[in-house]
Design a protein around this motif. Structure first.
Motif, PDB file in Angstrom:
ATOM      1  N   LYS A 118       0.863  -1.169   0.000  1.00 15.24           N
ATOM      2  CA  LYS A 118       0.000   0.000   0.000  1.00 15.24           C
ATOM      3  C   LYS A 118       0.905   1.226   0.000  1.00 15.24           C
ATOM      4  O   LYS A 118       1.784   1.354   0.856  1.00 15.24           O
ATOM      5  CB  LYS A 118      -0.918   0.017   1.227  1.00 15.24           C
ATOM      6  CG  LYS A 118      -1.684  -1.290   1.440  1.00 15.24           C
ATOM      7  CD  LYS A 118      -2.495  -1.696   0.220  1.00 15.24           C
ATOM      8  CE  LYS A 118      -3.181  -3.037   0.440  1.00 15.24           C
ATOM      9  NZ  LYS A 118      -3.791  -3.578  -0.792  1.00 15.24           N
ATOM     10  N   GLU A 130      -9.538   7.326  -9.748  1.00 15.29           N
ATOM     11  CA  GLU A 130      -9.670   6.203  -8.823  1.00 15.29           C
ATOM     12  C   GLU A 130     -10.024   4.936  -9.593  1.00 15.29           C
ATOM     13  O   GLU A 130     -10.902   4.936 -10.454  1.00 15.29           O
ATOM     14  CB  GLU A 130     -10.747   6.518  -7.789  1.00 15.29           C
ATOM     15  CG  GLU A 130     -10.794   5.547  -6.631  1.00 15.29           C
ATOM     16  CD  GLU A 130     -11.684   6.024  -5.510  1.00 15.29           C
ATOM     17  OE1 GLU A 130     -12.518   5.235  -5.029  1.00 15.29           O
ATOM     18  OE2 GLU A 130     -11.555   7.214  -5.123  1.00 15.29           O
ATOM     19  N   GLY A 131      -9.311   3.868  -9.296  1.00 18.44           N
ATOM     20  CA  GLY A 131      -9.507   2.608 -10.001  1.00 18.44           C
ATOM     21  C   GLY A 131      -8.631   2.432 -11.220  1.00 18.44           C
ATOM     22  O   GLY A 131      -8.624   1.358 -11.824  1.00 18.44           O
ATOM     23  N   THR A 145      -6.276   3.870  -5.592  1.00 18.22           N
ATOM     24  CA  THR A 145      -7.418   3.767  -4.691  1.00 18.22           C
ATOM     25  C   THR A 145      -7.860   5.178  -4.303  1.00 18.22           C
ATOM     26  O   THR A 145      -7.924   6.055  -5.149  1.00 18.22           O
ATOM     27  CB  THR A 145      -7.099   2.908  -3.451  1.00 18.22           C
ATOM     28  OG1 THR A 145      -6.050   3.509  -2.695  1.00 18.22           O
ATOM     29  CG2 THR A 145      -6.677   1.513  -3.858  1.00 18.22           C
ATOM     30  N   THR A 146      -8.171   5.404  -3.049  1.00 14.78           N
ATOM     31  CA  THR A 146      -8.758   6.667  -2.634  1.00 14.78           C
ATOM     32  C   THR A 146      -7.726   7.780  -2.513  1.00 14.78           C
ATOM     33  O   THR A 146      -6.540   7.534  -2.302  1.00 14.78           O
ATOM     34  CB  THR A 146      -9.455   6.499  -1.282  1.00 14.78           C
ATOM     35  OG1 THR A 146      -8.531   5.922  -0.360  1.00 14.78           O
ATOM     36  CG2 THR A 146     -10.663   5.587  -1.401  1.00 14.78           C
ATOM     37  N   SER A 155      -2.682   0.771  -4.510  1.00 13.65           N
ATOM     38  CA  SER A 155      -2.658  -0.612  -4.031  1.00 13.65           C
ATOM     39  C   SER A 155      -1.965  -1.438  -5.101  1.00 13.65           C
ATOM     40  O   SER A 155      -2.455  -1.550  -6.233  1.00 13.65           O
ATOM     41  CB  SER A 155      -4.080  -1.124  -3.781  1.00 13.65           C
ATOM     42  OG  SER A 155      -4.058  -2.454  -3.317  1.00 13.65           O
TER      43      SER A 155
END
Length: 478
Positions: A118, A130-131, A145-146, A155
């Motif tokens: 992470k 995001e994503g 991620t966020t 991630s």
């Protein structure tokens, strides 16, 4: 014709390499030395005292010169080797006394397919939606991620990237995670976003520019902190931010200290007074927006609500790195002027209150499966002991965070481990050091391998290594 030297098989991991004399296995961690499998890395022991390095040591063969072992020596899993799959006890099960209490530390190098990293990147710059897929050398290794307060999160890794895709994907993912965990830089591309260089404990490099500061807060928070500093020096302040742009005359902080209306109009989605969302698309400009000219977010000034010629306007980003000063002309158009000296101090105060921009890398793994059988004959009891706080789990001597819920899922800050603590096997999977420390009585009660318990001196006599200069702060408490 002379016969070729005989290869011997290494059973330290499921790859089970056949290794020729003088050669190492695929992991570079085990070698064939005169017909014996030996570890190529020394077992690392941590101590407050300065020690010395080690050398190749055969399994369970006397190779210690009898030098005194520091009383506070802590055996780590670094270089210990593994017994995975653990149909046999862990490589080192060491007894000790701490403040008169009998303790046991079980040491191993765990093989992790179910693991990832992470990454926290301190930046307002746009890394990607995001994503979005994160790629290294063109291979997918994770995703965005966020966005957290002043930071972007990635991630990376995980079993699906390591073993669920192509061989190239698994190889690159493993290599990228290994480099990150060992404190080395990795360059990655975010689909639809930026190219970023990540290195634990170092500032990120986003699209070739090294970040200096993370933001002091969102635009609203910045106004809350510094509105009093601006009162009387300027008529209006706009703090430009990709998330929440703040306007001091409308903001609660401005109202409370008596700020007069200015007739300003912001192009964006108004939230509560003085707080605006989506003033711009995210990007590499002011406050993490795409803006290079902050005036793009201003509409027509309203003279009925306080706009007037001579009105003074400061526009500044959330890090204080970008700023501009304007005065409204007779047609209520902002004209840029030099920033007055008394306002320079307020901009510098924003910069001063920003933290240094860094990359943080946390290794995350699930210590499940047969690994637990190397510790205890009834593996679920180890899980419950760790979750219950009876067994202390460390990684290379560093403190870990153990997630609640089922299993032993933990995270560790890679900068807290001695350098080079992580390894790999070509399955592909990462190798990480683990230590389980608990009272001897509790260890035996969970079905621990009593016959394999050795004292520290015995471990040194039978194949341990010398203490190194590596230190972990704070020192692991037993």
């Amino acid at each position: 014709m002379a016969e070729a030297p005989e290869k011997i098989r290494c059973d330290a991991c499921p790859v089970m390499c056949y290794i020729a004399p003088g050669q190492t296995g695929a992991c570079d961690r085990y070698a064939n030395s005169n017909g014996r499998i030996v570890r190529t890395d020394p077992v690392v022991m941590l101590s407050h005292a300065v020690g010395a390095g080690g050398r190749i040591v055969p399994f369970a063969v006397r190779d210690w010169d009898g030098s005194p072992v520091p009383a506070d020596a802590f055996v780590t899993g670094i270089g210990s080797g593994t017994t995975y799959p653990d149909y046999k006890p862990a490589p080192f099960i060491v007894s000790s006394q701490v403040d008169g209490a009998d303790m046991v530390t079980v040491v191993t190098e765990a093989i992790f397919s179910y693991c990832g990293v992470k990454v926290k990147i301190d930046t307002d710059r746009f890394l990607g939606p995001e994503g979005a897929v994160v790629r290294v050398e063109g291979e997918p290794v994770g995703h965005v991620t966020t966005a957290e307060y002043g930071s972007q999160m990635l991630s990376l890794g995980g079993v699906h990237h390591l073993t669920g895709g192509s061989k190239a994907e698994g190889r690159v993912t493993c290599a990228a995670m290994l480099a990150l965990c060992n404190g080395e830089p990795v360059e990655m591309d975010v689909e639809g976003g930026s190219r970023v260089v990540v290195q634990a404990g170092q500032a990120p490099v986003v699209d070739g520019v090294r970040e200096r500061r993370m933001r002091v807060g969102c635009g609203s928070a910045t106004i809350g902190m510094f509105a009093v500093q601006w009162k009387g020096l300027v008529d209006e302040v706009v703090v430009v931010d990709d998330h929440i742009t703040g306007v001091v005359s409308e903001h609660q902080a401005g109202k409370v200290i008596g700020w007069e209306p200015t007739g300003i109009r912001i192009k964006g989605h108004r939230s509560t007074p003085g707080r605006y969302f989506r003033v711009s698309e995210p990007g590499q400009g002011w406050g993490g927006t795409r803006l290079t000219d902050p005036l793009e977010i201003l509409g027509e000034w309203n003279p009925k609500k306080g706009a007037r010629p001579g009105l003074r306007l400061l526009m500044v980003s959330t890090t204080g790195e970008e700023y501009a000063y304007y005065v409204l002309d007779e047609a209520l158009r902002p004209e840029q002027k030099d920033l007055p000296e008394n306002l320079k101090k307020t901009v510098q105060l924003i910069d001063e209150n920003c933290e240094t921009s860094l990359c943080t890398v946390l290794f995350m793994g699930g210590a499940g499966g047969s690994l637990r059988a190397g510790v205890a004959k009834n593996p679920v009891r180890l899980t419950r002991s760790v979750q219950g706080g009876i067994t202390r789990l460390t990684s290379g001597g560093a403190e870990t965070y153990v997630w609640p819920g089922g299993g032993i899922t933990f995270m560790v800050d890679v900068t807290r481990l001695p350098k080079g603590a992580f390894g790999y096997v070509p399955t592909p999977a990462l190798v990480a050091p683990l230590e389980f420390t608990l009272p001897r009585g509790a260890y035996l009660a969970m079905g621990g391998h009593e016959g394999s318990i050795r004292t520290l001196d015995q471990s040194m006599d039978e194949g341990g290594e010398y203490p190194t200069e590596a230190r972990v702060e704070p020192w692991p408490e037993l």
